[in-house]
Design an enzyme around this catalytic site. Structure first.
Site, PDB file in Angstrom:
ATOM      1  N   ARG A 184      -8.652 -11.374   6.375  1.00 30.32           N
ATOM      2  CA  ARG A 184      -7.914 -10.377   5.602  1.00 30.32           C
ATOM      3  C   ARG A 184      -8.337  -8.962   5.986  1.00 30.32           C
ATOM      4  O   ARG A 184      -7.788  -8.004   5.455  1.00 30.32           O
ATOM      5  CB  ARG A 184      -8.207 -10.572   4.123  1.00 30.32           C
ATOM      6  N   ARG A 237      -3.231  -5.300  -5.278  1.00 31.69           N
ATOM      7  CA  ARG A 237      -3.402  -6.229  -4.152  1.00 31.69           C
ATOM      8  C   ARG A 237      -2.469  -5.860  -3.009  1.00 31.69           C
ATOM      9  O   ARG A 237      -2.824  -6.010  -1.840  1.00 31.69           O
ATOM     10  CB  ARG A 237      -3.170  -7.667  -4.623  1.00 31.69           C
ATOM     11  N   ARG A 265       4.899 -17.176 -10.258  1.00 33.24           N
ATOM     12  CA  ARG A 265       4.016 -18.175  -9.632  1.00 33.24           C
ATOM     13  C   ARG A 265       3.175 -18.904 -10.680  1.00 33.24           C
ATOM     14  O   ARG A 265       2.635 -18.302 -11.593  1.00 33.24           O
ATOM     15  CB  ARG A 265       3.080 -17.499  -8.622  1.00 33.24           C
ATOM     16  N   LYS A 282       2.412 -18.312   1.808  1.00 29.98           N
ATOM     17  CA  LYS A 282       1.402 -18.901   2.710  1.00 29.98           C
ATOM     18  C   LYS A 282       0.901 -20.239   2.165  1.00 29.98           C
ATOM     19  O   LYS A 282       0.882 -21.236   2.879  1.00 29.98           O
ATOM     20  CB  LYS A 282       0.201 -17.944   2.892  1.00 29.98           C
ATOM     21  N   ARG A 334      -2.119 -17.422 -12.694  1.00 27.44           N
ATOM     22  CA  ARG A 334      -3.381 -16.800 -12.311  1.00 27.44           C
ATOM     23  C   ARG A 334      -3.510 -15.439 -12.986  1.00 27.44           C
ATOM     24  O   ARG A 334      -2.544 -14.700 -13.072  1.00 27.44           O
ATOM     25  CB  ARG A 334      -3.428 -16.606 -10.788  1.00 27.44           C
TER      26      ARG A 334
HETATM   27  P1  ADP Z   1      -2.637 -14.781  -2.416  1.00 31.04           P
HETATM   28  O1  ADP Z   1      -2.262 -16.241  -2.315  1.00 31.04           O
HETATM   29  O2  ADP Z   1      -1.937 -14.105  -3.529  1.00 31.04           O
HETATM   30  O3  ADP Z   1      -2.489 -14.059  -1.107  1.00 31.04           O
HETATM   31  P2  ADP Z   1      -5.365 -15.726  -2.423  1.00 31.04           P
HETATM   32  O4  ADP Z   1      -5.337 -16.927  -3.291  1.00 31.04           O
HETATM   33  O5  ADP Z   1      -5.358 -15.940  -0.949  1.00 31.04           O
HETATM   34  O6  ADP Z   1      -4.178 -14.742  -2.826  1.00 31.04           O
HETATM   35  O7  ADP Z   1      -6.620 -14.836  -2.795  1.00 31.04           O
HETATM   36  C1  ADP Z   1      -6.890 -14.445  -4.117  1.00 31.04           C
HETATM   37  C2  ADP Z   1      -7.976 -13.386  -4.107  1.00 31.04           C
HETATM   38  O8  ADP Z   1      -9.183 -13.937  -3.540  1.00 31.04           O
HETATM   39  C3  ADP Z   1      -7.671 -12.152  -3.273  1.00 31.04           C
HETATM   40  O9  ADP Z   1      -6.914 -11.182  -3.979  1.00 31.04           O
HETATM   41  C4  ADP Z   1      -9.091 -11.654  -2.967  1.00 31.04           C
HETATM   42  O10 ADP Z   1      -9.659 -10.994  -4.104  1.00 31.04           O
HETATM   43  C5  ADP Z   1      -9.863 -12.946  -2.772  1.00 31.04           C
HETATM   44  N1  ADP Z   1      -9.839 -13.354  -1.345  1.00 31.04           N
HETATM   45  C6  ADP Z   1      -9.194 -14.428  -0.813  1.00 31.04           C
HETATM   46  N2  ADP Z   1      -9.381 -14.487   0.519  1.00 31.04           N
HETATM   47  C7  ADP Z   1     -10.157 -13.434   0.849  1.00 31.04           C
HETATM   48  C8  ADP Z   1     -10.685 -12.921   2.066  1.00 31.04           C
HETATM   49  N3  ADP Z   1     -10.439 -13.514   3.252  1.00 31.04           N
HETATM   50  N4  ADP Z   1     -11.446 -11.785   2.018  1.00 31.04           N
HETATM   51  C9  ADP Z   1     -11.715 -11.184   0.850  1.00 31.04           C
HETATM   52  N5  ADP Z   1     -11.230 -11.588  -0.343  1.00 31.04           N
HETATM   53  C10 ADP Z   1     -10.457 -12.701  -0.358  1.00 31.04           C
HETATM   54  P1  ADP Z   2       0.883 -16.856  -0.974  1.00 29.80           P
HETATM   55  O1  ADP Z   2      -0.044 -18.028  -0.749  1.00 29.80           O
HETATM   56  O2  ADP Z   2       1.331 -16.229   0.306  1.00 29.80           O
HETATM   57  O3  ADP Z   2       0.331 -15.854  -1.921  1.00 29.80           O
HETATM   58  P2  ADP Z   2       2.563 -18.778  -2.446  1.00 29.80           P
HETATM   59  O4  ADP Z   2       2.781 -19.897  -1.494  1.00 29.80           O
HETATM   60  O5  ADP Z   2       1.623 -18.996  -3.558  1.00 29.80           O
HETATM   61  O6  ADP Z   2       2.212 -17.423  -1.640  1.00 29.80           O
HETATM   62  O7  ADP Z   2       4.009 -18.360  -3.005  1.00 29.80           O
HETATM   63  C1  ADP Z   2       4.144 -17.311  -3.968  1.00 29.80           C
HETATM   64  C2  ADP Z   2       5.204 -17.717  -5.001  1.00 29.80           C
HETATM   65  O8  ADP Z   2       6.499 -17.703  -4.396  1.00 29.80           O
HETATM   66  C3  ADP Z   2       5.009 -19.122  -5.562  1.00 29.80           C
HETATM   67  O9  ADP Z   2       5.427 -19.096  -6.907  1.00 29.80           O
HETATM   68  C4  ADP Z   2       5.945 -19.982  -4.698  1.00 29.80           C
HETATM   69  O10 ADP Z   2       6.415 -21.132  -5.403  1.00 29.80           O
HETATM   70  C5  ADP Z   2       7.091 -19.011  -4.407  1.00 29.80           C
HETATM   71  N1  ADP Z   2       7.687 -19.180  -3.066  1.00 29.80           N
HETATM   72  C6  ADP Z   2       7.048 -19.494  -1.899  1.00 29.80           C
HETATM   73  N2  ADP Z   2       7.916 -19.516  -0.865  1.00 29.80           N
HETATM   74  C7  ADP Z   2       9.129 -19.196  -1.383  1.00 29.80           C
HETATM   75  C8  ADP Z   2      10.451 -19.056  -0.810  1.00 29.80           C
HETATM   76  N3  ADP Z   2      10.675 -19.235   0.508  1.00 29.80           N
HETATM   77  N4  ADP Z   2      11.463 -18.720  -1.658  1.00 29.80           N
HETATM   78  C9  ADP Z   2      11.236 -18.519  -2.994  1.00 29.80           C
HETATM   79  N5  ADP Z   2      10.024 -18.641  -3.580  1.00 29.80           N
HETATM   80  C10 ADP Z   2       8.980 -18.975  -2.789  1.00 29.80           C
END
Ligand code: ADP
Ligand code: ADP
Ligand code: ZN
Length: 222
Positions: free
Chosen positions: A88, A171, A127, A13, A160
């Site tokens: 979420r 998660r 990541r 995302k 992270r």
């Molecule tokens: P990821 O990219 O792995 O999906 P995020 O960076 O979006 O994770 O979020 C990291 C953490 O921040 C989540 O695991 C949660 O604890 C918190 N968080 C982010 N967005 C929300 C939300 N909309 N509601 C509740 N907690 C959130």
């Molecule tokens: P999210 O915000 O949904 O948690 P991220 O954009 O942070 O996800 O991506 C999670 C990890 O996967 C990062 O290390 C990113 O560089 C990698 N990644 C994202 N898209 C792809 C893809 N299409 N193929 C392989 N690795 C990817």
């Protein structure tokens, strides 16, 4: 154009959000990035959010909803925005709907980046993120040009704390229980579009541009 990005943690995302927001000139609103900024600045909100985030739990709905509503009221959101990591929970989705209705507004689409669970652990364990600008890298699939430094802003890229495998499993369980129901929520409202997130990063982006182009034409929206 008002977009909600859906998908499990690690789906891509954040990665796609950066490209979409560049292409369509809309602000990228990532609740995770906002929380991480508060944590690094040790604000009261940050201290509260950190307790949940470090355990892989969600930050409570009331705190999160208020934070997002305040952000959406800022002027740069008038033309559109992309929400990454929000909503979420169903309660958050309903709050967003109410906010939109109150402003006589609606979403363009809820875009699901579809990635099966077996991909997730490898993506999350590799990541690396830039805490300054939120850029996301992967040590195998998308490494920064200079090791350890962000391509965009030159700051350090780090792992992270909540990307450790045991926290990732929590998660994913929370995603299944609380966030996955949003797929049907938006499907029922005829707002869901789905992209295959298992492809290479550039191919996912091409598909997303096709989908958004179609949505824009169908809805006569910017
Ligand atoms: P990821 O990219 O792995 O999906 P995020 O960076 O979006 O994770 O979020 C990291 C953490 O921040 C989540 O695991 C949660 O604890 C918190 N968080 C982010 N967005 C929300 C939300 N909309 N509601 C509740 N907690 C959130
Ligand atoms: P999210 O915000 O949904 O948690 P991220 O954009 O942070 O996800 O991506 C999670 C990890 O996967 C990062 O290390 C990113 O560089 C990698 N990644 C994202 N898209 C792809 C893809 N299409 N193929 C392989 N690795 C990817
Ligand atoms: Zn950066």
């Amino acid at each position: 154009m008002k977009i909600v990005l859906l998908g499990p943690p690690g789906a891509g995302k954040g990665t796609q959000a950066k490209s979409i927001c560049n292409r369509f000139s809309i602000p990228h609103i990532s609740t995770g990035d906002i929380f991480r900024k508060h944590i690094s600045e040790m604000t009261l909100l940050g201290i509260e959010a950190k307790k949940n985030i470090d355990k892989g739990l969600l930050v409570p709905d009331d705190i999160t909803i208020q934070l997002v509503e305040e952000r959406l009221k800022q002027e740069d959101c008038n033309k559109g925005y992309l929400l990454d990591g929000f909503p979420r929970t169903v309660a958050q989705a309903k709050a967003l709907d109410n906010f939109l209705v109150k402003n006589n507004d609606s979403l363009t689409t809820a875009l699901l980046i579809d990635v099966p669970k077996d991909f997730i652990i490898e993506r999350m364990s590799g990541r690396r993120v830039c805490l300054s600008c939120g850029a996301s890298y992967h040590n195998k699939f998308n490494p920064p040009i200079i090791e350890g430094k962000c391509d965009v802003c030159g700051s350090d890229v780090i792992q992270r704390k909540d990307d450790e495998e045991s926290t990732v499993r929590n998660r994913l369980e929370i995603y299944d229980a609380q966030t996955q129901p949003l797929i049907n929520y938006y499907r029922d409202k005829n707002l869901l579009s789905v992209v295959d997130g298992t492809q290479a990063i550039n191919d996912v982006f091409k598909n997303i541009c096709d989908i958004l182009g179609r949505e824009i034409n169908d809805n006569y929206k910017e």
